[in-house]
Design a protein around this motif. Structure first.
Motif, PDB file in Angstrom:
ATOM      1  N   SER A  89       0.867  -1.215   0.109  1.00  0.00           N
ATOM      2  CA  SER A  89       0.118   0.173   0.092  1.00  0.00           C
ATOM      3  C   SER A  89       1.053   1.261  -0.076  1.00  0.00           C
ATOM      4  N   GLY A  90       0.538   2.391  -0.936  1.00  0.00           N
ATOM      5  CA  GLY A  90       1.311   3.334  -1.097  1.00  0.00           C
ATOM      6  C   GLY A  90       2.334   3.459  -1.637  1.00  0.00           C
ATOM      7  N   SER A  91       2.772   2.298  -2.262  1.00  0.00           N
ATOM      8  CA  SER A  91       4.351   2.360  -2.824  1.00  0.00           C
ATOM      9  C   SER A  91       4.146   2.933  -4.132  1.00  0.00           C
ATOM     10  N   HIS A  92       2.860   3.197  -4.722  1.00  0.00           N
ATOM     11  CA  HIS A  92       2.960   3.910  -6.093  1.00  0.00           C
ATOM     12  C   HIS A  92       2.767   5.257  -5.941  1.00  0.00           C
ATOM     13  N   VAL A  93       2.847   6.049  -4.910  1.00  0.00           N
ATOM     14  CA  VAL A  93       2.853   7.426  -4.693  1.00  0.00           C
ATOM     15  C   VAL A  93       3.894   7.925  -3.715  1.00  0.00           C
ATOM     16  N   ALA A  94       4.464   6.735  -3.412  1.00  0.00           N
ATOM     17  CA  ALA A  94       5.538   7.189  -2.212  1.00  0.00           C
ATOM     18  C   ALA A  94       7.180   7.647  -2.750  1.00  0.00           C
ATOM     19  N   ASP A  95       7.468   8.635  -1.870  1.00  0.00           N
ATOM     20  CA  ASP A  95       8.877   8.876  -1.857  1.00  0.00           C
ATOM     21  C   ASP A  95       9.927   8.093  -1.303  1.00  0.00           C
ATOM     22  N   TYR A  96       9.592   7.417  -0.215  1.00  0.00           N
ATOM     23  CA  TYR A  96      10.393   6.515   0.374  1.00  0.00           C
ATOM     24  C   TYR A  96       9.378   5.338   0.821  1.00  0.00           C
ATOM     25  N   LEU A  97      10.222   4.021   1.089  1.00  0.00           N
ATOM     26  CA  LEU A  97       9.647   2.934   1.333  1.00  0.00           C
ATOM     27  C   LEU A  97      10.353   2.349   2.681  1.00  0.00           C
ATOM     28  N   MET A  98       9.697   1.701   3.411  1.00  0.00           N
ATOM     29  CA  MET A  98       9.995   0.863   4.377  1.00  0.00           C
ATOM     30  C   MET A  98       9.903  -0.559   3.981  1.00  0.00           C
ATOM     31  N   VAL A  99      11.166  -1.258   3.765  1.00  0.00           N
ATOM     32  CA  VAL A  99      11.006  -2.869   3.156  1.00  0.00           C
ATOM     33  C   VAL A  99      11.512  -3.662   4.046  1.00  0.00           C
ATOM     34  N   ALA A 100      11.164  -4.947   4.115  1.00  0.00           N
ATOM     35  CA  ALA A 100      11.255  -6.226   4.868  1.00  0.00           C
ATOM     36  C   ALA A 100      11.628  -7.280   3.979  1.00  0.00           C
ATOM     37  N   TRP A 101      12.673  -8.015   4.428  1.00  0.00           N
ATOM     38  CA  TRP A 101      12.921  -9.056   3.549  1.00  0.00           C
ATOM     39  C   TRP A 101      13.554 -10.068   4.412  1.00  0.00           C
ATOM     40  N   GLU A 102      13.498 -11.324   3.843  1.00  0.00           N
ATOM     41  CA  GLU A 102      14.186 -12.619   4.796  1.00  0.00           C
ATOM     42  C   GLU A 102      15.691 -12.970   4.139  1.00  0.00           C
ATOM     43  N   ASP A 103      16.539 -13.214   5.128  1.00  0.00           N
ATOM     44  CA  ASP A 103      17.861 -13.595   4.498  1.00  0.00           C
ATOM     45  C   ASP A 103      17.903 -15.007   3.802  1.00  0.00           C
ATOM     46  N   GLU A 104      18.562 -15.075   2.555  1.00  0.00           N
ATOM     47  CA  GLU A 104      18.358 -16.260   1.805  1.00  0.00           C
ATOM     48  C   GLU A 104      18.964 -17.504   2.462  1.00  0.00           C
ATOM     49  N   LYS A 105      19.914 -17.352   3.419  1.00  0.00           N
ATOM     50  CA  LYS A 105      20.433 -18.362   4.026  1.00  0.00           C
ATOM     51  C   LYS A 105      19.784 -18.739   5.339  1.00  0.00           C
ATOM     52  N   THR A 106      19.561 -17.755   6.237  1.00  0.00           N
ATOM     53  CA  THR A 106      19.243 -17.767   7.538  1.00  0.00           C
ATOM     54  C   THR A 106      17.641 -17.728   7.970  1.00  0.00           C
ATOM     55  N   ASN A 107      16.766 -17.186   6.824  1.00  0.00           N
ATOM     56  CA  ASN A 107      15.398 -16.680   6.803  1.00  0.00           C
ATOM     57  C   ASN A 107      15.308 -15.739   8.026  1.00  0.00           C
ATOM     58  N   ALA A 108      16.232 -14.981   8.691  1.00  0.00           N
ATOM     59  CA  ALA A 108      16.095 -14.114   9.323  1.00  0.00           C
ATOM     60  C   ALA A 108      15.551 -12.574   8.788  1.00  0.00           C
ATOM     61  N   ARG A 109      14.467 -12.165   9.429  1.00  0.00           N
ATOM     62  CA  ARG A 109      13.967 -10.822   8.588  1.00  0.00           C
ATOM     63  C   ARG A 109      14.727  -9.653   9.233  1.00  0.00           C
ATOM     64  N   SER A 110      14.862  -8.575   8.123  1.00  0.00           N
ATOM     65  CA  SER A 110      15.475  -7.227   8.356  1.00  0.00           C
ATOM     66  C   SER A 110      14.451  -6.223   7.765  1.00  0.00           C
ATOM     67  N   PHE A 111      14.909  -5.108   7.930  1.00  0.00           N
ATOM     68  CA  PHE A 111      14.139  -3.922   7.733  1.00  0.00           C
ATOM     69  C   PHE A 111      15.074  -2.712   7.375  1.00  0.00           C
ATOM     70  N   ALA A 112      14.719  -2.121   6.172  1.00  0.00           N
ATOM     71  CA  ALA A 112      15.176  -0.710   5.966  1.00  0.00           C
ATOM     72  C   ALA A 112      14.340   0.172   5.504  1.00  0.00           C
ATOM     73  N   TYR A 113      14.780   1.513   5.388  1.00  0.00           N
ATOM     74  CA  TYR A 113      14.201   2.594   4.896  1.00  0.00           C
ATOM     75  C   TYR A 113      15.007   3.084   3.401  1.00  0.00           C
ATOM     76  N   ILE A 114      14.334   2.931   2.388  1.00  0.00           N
ATOM     77  CA  ILE A 114      15.096   3.330   1.217  1.00  0.00           C
ATOM     78  C   ILE A 114      14.117   4.055   0.180  1.00  0.00           C
ATOM     79  N   PRO A 115      14.548   4.787  -0.709  1.00  0.00           N
ATOM     80  CA  PRO A 115      14.016   5.805  -1.610  1.00  0.00           C
ATOM     81  C   PRO A 115      13.278   4.844  -2.534  1.00  0.00           C
ATOM     82  N   ALA A 116      12.091   5.091  -3.206  1.00  0.00           N
ATOM     83  CA  ALA A 116      11.147   4.506  -3.781  1.00  0.00           C
ATOM     84  C   ALA A 116      11.660   4.015  -5.081  1.00  0.00           C
ATOM     85  N   ASN A 117      12.461   5.147  -5.740  1.00  0.00           N
ATOM     86  CA  ASN A 117      13.104   5.238  -6.909  1.00  0.00           C
ATOM     87  C   ASN A 117      14.129   4.509  -7.152  1.00  0.00           C
TER      88      ASN A 117
END
Length: 405
Positions: free
Chosen positions: A162-190
């Motif tokens: 939600s909101g990604s299509h009009v965002a300046d910045y995104l909060m993103v979450a992902w899983e580590d491909e080896k450990t499956n641990a979840r991490s977060f970051a703030y990154i520009p939408a472009n």
């Protein structure tokens, strides 16, 4: 007796469910609400990106509402944002949703304490009047990170962004491909490698951009990755924050639908041929049903206000919030959410019964209220919140903190 329609258009009662306009933020929100109302039906039917409306929100400064003054924001309580969500939902559930969810990453940064990365993001967000989106869907395990020198490379996708299509910045979450641990970051939408599909095609919330975002070798620097937060009760309010936004979308949608129905009924509706009245609004059936609908909306509004006050109190305690206080907040928000969703579904459907057959046409767009509420309630079943409240009532045990509770 057949009753002929009349051209009588009585003056409408005073505006209902209006908020305190001595509060400058609410006054600005009401001003924007009236602007958003002008083409709300057309935009709902078209879907896509509400770019002009987001621009107006940014220009208004309301996007900085919850950023503390020390970082250049307005430093207002969370309840003010929720009341603005409610105002926007009276005419446009999508904008209400986007505005409320915009504050998710901001509140995450605000409650991170002395984390200098979060403080820097808040300063930059306030200065640039950023609008935030997210790609952090909790259910999806479809975005993975591979550690590289200086950071992480992301590949995959996230749904319900939600909101990604009009965002300046995104909060993103992902899983580590080896450990499956979840991490977060703030990154520009472009950022290079990000593709915002803008492929949301739900029956409601048509302009929320709640579709997929794709990541292809997207670089996230080490200094953008958020530190793991302490697991104290104040850090576990994110579910209540999200639930609070949704319940105020429900309440605002119910209020807006009831107001729109009332206006149509007293100015456009024709009495049923066997009613024995010359004006539809004089029919005892219509009076009784509107009385019931208004009472339900008033009850839902009261619980929403109580839940908003509980959120303000919880946030004010910060790191001193206890597990019991967190639990009390969870029950207040869950109770309000359950009633708000139930009432909103009833009101947004039943207004057609009291408006009449001519109201059920696409150009009038009254169906948008129901569609918006229906799609949100499906994503967040009331059954499990109701059980949590019932379990607490019987045993005194608060729900175990989790994604939705």
């Amino acid at each position: 007796m057949t009753v002929k329609p009349t051209n009588f258009e009585p003056a409408l009662p005073p505006a209902l469910f209006e908020q305190d306009q001595t509060n400058p933020y609410l006054a600005k929100a009401i001003e924007l609400r009236e602007i958003f109302a002008v083409d709300a039906v057309e935009r709902d039917q078209q879907g896509g990106r509400p770019s002009d409306e987001i621009r107006r929100l940014k220009e208004s400064g309301l996007v900085n509402l919850l950023i503390p003054r020390e970082f250049g924001g307005e430093g207002q309580p969370y309840s003010t944002a929720l009341r603005i969500v409610r105002e926007f939902a009276k005419v446009d559930g999508s904008l209400a949703h986007l505005f409320g969810y915009h504050f998710g990453p901001i509140q995450n940064a605000v409650t991170s304490g002395s984390d200098e990365r979060s403080a820097a993001v808040l300063r930059r967000s306030a200065e640039g009047r950023w609008f935030w989106g997210n790609t952090t869907n909790s259910f999806s395990k479809s975005l993975f990170g591979r550690k590289v020198e200086g950071g992480v490379l992301l590949n995959g996708d996230r749904p319900f962004a939600s909101g990604s299509h009009v965002a300046d910045y995104l909060m993103v979450a992902w899983e580590d491909e080896k450990t499956n641990a979840r991490s977060f970051a703030y990154i520009p939408a472009n950022r290079p490698g990000i593709t915002i599909a803008d492929d949301w095609d739900g029956i409601g919330q048509r302009q929320t951009g709640s579709g997929r975002v794709f990541y292809k070798d997207v670089a996230v620097r080490d200094d953008e990755i958020l530190s793991e937060r302490p697991k104290d009760p104040s850090a576990l309010l994110i579910p209540q924050q999200q639930q609070s936004v949704l319940l105020n979308v429900f309440v605002g949608s119910a209020q807006g639908a009831l107001i729109a129905g009332r206006d149509y009924t007293v100015t456009k509706s024709r009495p049923w041929m066997y009613s024995g009245v010359e004006r539809h609004s004089d029919d005892p059936w219509i009076k009784r049903q509107y009385g019931e609908l208004w009472t339900k909306v008033e009850a839902a509004t009261a619980l929403a206000d109580r839940a908003a006050a509980a959120m303000d109190s919880a946030y004010a305690k910060g790191g001193a919030l206890t597990a019991q206080e967190r639990g009390e907040t969870a029950i207040a928000v869950a109770s309000a959410n359950v009633l708000a969703g139930k009432v909103a579904l009833e009101v947004t459907s039943e207004i057609f019964e009291v408006m009449g057959a001519r109201s059920a046409v696409r150009p009038l767009g009254f169906d948008r209220f129901w569609r918006n509420v229906r799609i949100h309630t499906l994503h967040n079943p009331a059954e499990y919140k109701t059980r949590n409240v019932g379990a607490w009532f019987l045993t005194g045990d608060y729900p175990e903190p989790g994604i939705f509770q």
